[in-house]
Design an enzyme around this catalytic site. Structure first.
Site, mmCIF file in Angstrom:
data_model
loop_
_atom_site.group_PDB
_atom_site.id
_atom_site.type_symbol
_atom_site.label_atom_id
_atom_site.label_comp_id
_atom_site.label_asym_id
_atom_site.label_seq_id
_atom_site.Cartn_x
_atom_site.Cartn_y
_atom_site.Cartn_z
ATOM 1 N N GLY A 100 0.798 -1.229 0.000
ATOM 2 C CA GLY A 100 0.000 0.000 0.000
ATOM 3 C C GLY A 100 0.827 1.272 0.000
ATOM 4 O O GLY A 100 0.332 2.338 0.368
ATOM 5 N N HIS A 107 9.282 6.222 4.328
ATOM 6 C CA HIS A 107 8.678 7.001 5.415
ATOM 7 C C HIS A 107 8.092 6.064 6.452
ATOM 8 O O HIS A 107 7.572 5.004 6.130
ATOM 9 C CB HIS A 107 7.608 7.970 4.903
ATOM 10 C CG HIS A 107 6.584 7.354 4.006
ATOM 11 N ND1 HIS A 107 6.842 7.026 2.689
ATOM 12 C CD2 HIS A 107 5.292 7.004 4.223
ATOM 13 C CE1 HIS A 107 5.761 6.510 2.141
ATOM 14 N NE2 HIS A 107 4.793 6.469 3.054
ATOM 15 N N HIS A 109 5.168 6.121 9.311
ATOM 16 C CA HIS A 109 4.020 6.838 9.862
ATOM 17 C C HIS A 109 4.105 6.689 11.382
ATOM 18 O O HIS A 109 4.235 5.559 11.882
ATOM 19 C CB HIS A 109 2.701 6.198 9.419
ATOM 20 C CG HIS A 109 2.449 6.217 7.936
ATOM 21 N ND1 HIS A 109 1.522 7.050 7.347
ATOM 22 C CD2 HIS A 109 2.982 5.487 6.917
ATOM 23 C CE1 HIS A 109 1.506 6.823 6.033
ATOM 24 N NE2 HIS A 109 2.378 5.880 5.754
HETATM 25 P P1 AMP Z 1 1.989 5.647 2.006
HETATM 26 O O1 AMP Z 1 0.674 5.141 1.505
HETATM 27 O O2 AMP Z 1 2.541 4.818 3.123
HETATM 28 O O3 AMP Z 1 2.980 5.863 0.887
HETATM 29 O O4 AMP Z 1 1.696 7.034 2.682
HETATM 30 C C1 AMP Z 1 1.812 8.261 2.039
HETATM 31 C C2 AMP Z 1 1.275 9.300 2.987
HETATM 32 O O5 AMP Z 1 1.697 10.563 2.536
HETATM 33 C C3 AMP Z 1 -0.259 9.344 3.090
HETATM 34 O O6 AMP Z 1 -0.637 9.113 4.445
HETATM 35 C C4 AMP Z 1 -0.602 10.756 2.623
HETATM 36 O O7 AMP Z 1 -1.670 11.319 3.337
HETATM 37 C C5 AMP Z 1 0.697 11.497 2.857
HETATM 38 N N1 AMP Z 1 0.915 12.670 2.025
HETATM 39 C C6 AMP Z 1 0.779 12.766 0.686
HETATM 40 N N2 AMP Z 1 1.113 14.008 0.266
HETATM 41 C C7 AMP Z 1 1.491 14.687 1.376
HETATM 42 C C8 AMP Z 1 1.940 16.023 1.604
HETATM 43 N N3 AMP Z 1 2.094 16.908 0.618
HETATM 44 N N4 AMP Z 1 2.223 16.399 2.882
HETATM 45 C C9 AMP Z 1 2.064 15.523 3.891
HETATM 46 N N5 AMP Z 1 1.652 14.253 3.743
HETATM 47 C C10 AMP Z 1 1.361 13.853 2.497
#
Ligand code: AMP
Length: 121
Positions: A100, A107, A109
């Protein structure tokens, strides 16, 4: 493929790192940046990224130095303290398509600020 080597310099976290787009910064040091998730899934939802270019945690495990890995992991405790998550929190790192992962820059979370439920629905 989870062990991709072709880092996409146009990904959104790369743009946050080079300040092309803004973020709500929580913590920054020489190697790590933490900022608020734009679409929070809990009262506290912060993303922690290394400044070095790694596509995912898998890429990081394969290619980062022990020092980089150690400093990145240790930064989590510092950020949790800043966020006052003394009652606990959750770390998630999505890896690749079936994991996902949407943004192809490693990153973690950090989720917290309430009693979290089961990890998978
Ligand atoms: P993932 O699905 O683990 O790759 O998570 C990507 C995360 O990045 C999601 O929780 C999004 O809400 C977050 N996200 C996407 N664009 C931004 C942004 N510009 N600033 C902060 N968070 C973001």
């Amino acid at each position: 493929m989870i062990d991709i080597k072709n880092y996409d310099n146009d990904n959104i976290f790369s743009k946050i790192l080079n300040k092309t787009i803004p973020s709500k910064k929580i913590y920054e040091d020489e190697k790590v940046l933490a900022f608020e998730d734009i679409n929070p899934q809990a009262p506290i939802h912060v993303l922690v990224i290394p400044k070095e270019k790694f596509c995912s945690l898998n890429d990081f495990c394969l290619n980062a130095s022990n020092e980089t890995i150690s400093e990145f992991i240790r930064s989590i405790e510092k950020i949790a303290k800043i966020l006052k998550l003394s009652n606990g929190y959750r770390i998630i790192s999505n890896i690749g398509k079936e994991g996902g992962q949407e943004v192809p820059h490693l990153h973690f979370h950090i989720l917290g600020g309430k009693q979290l439920g089961k990890i998978i629905d």
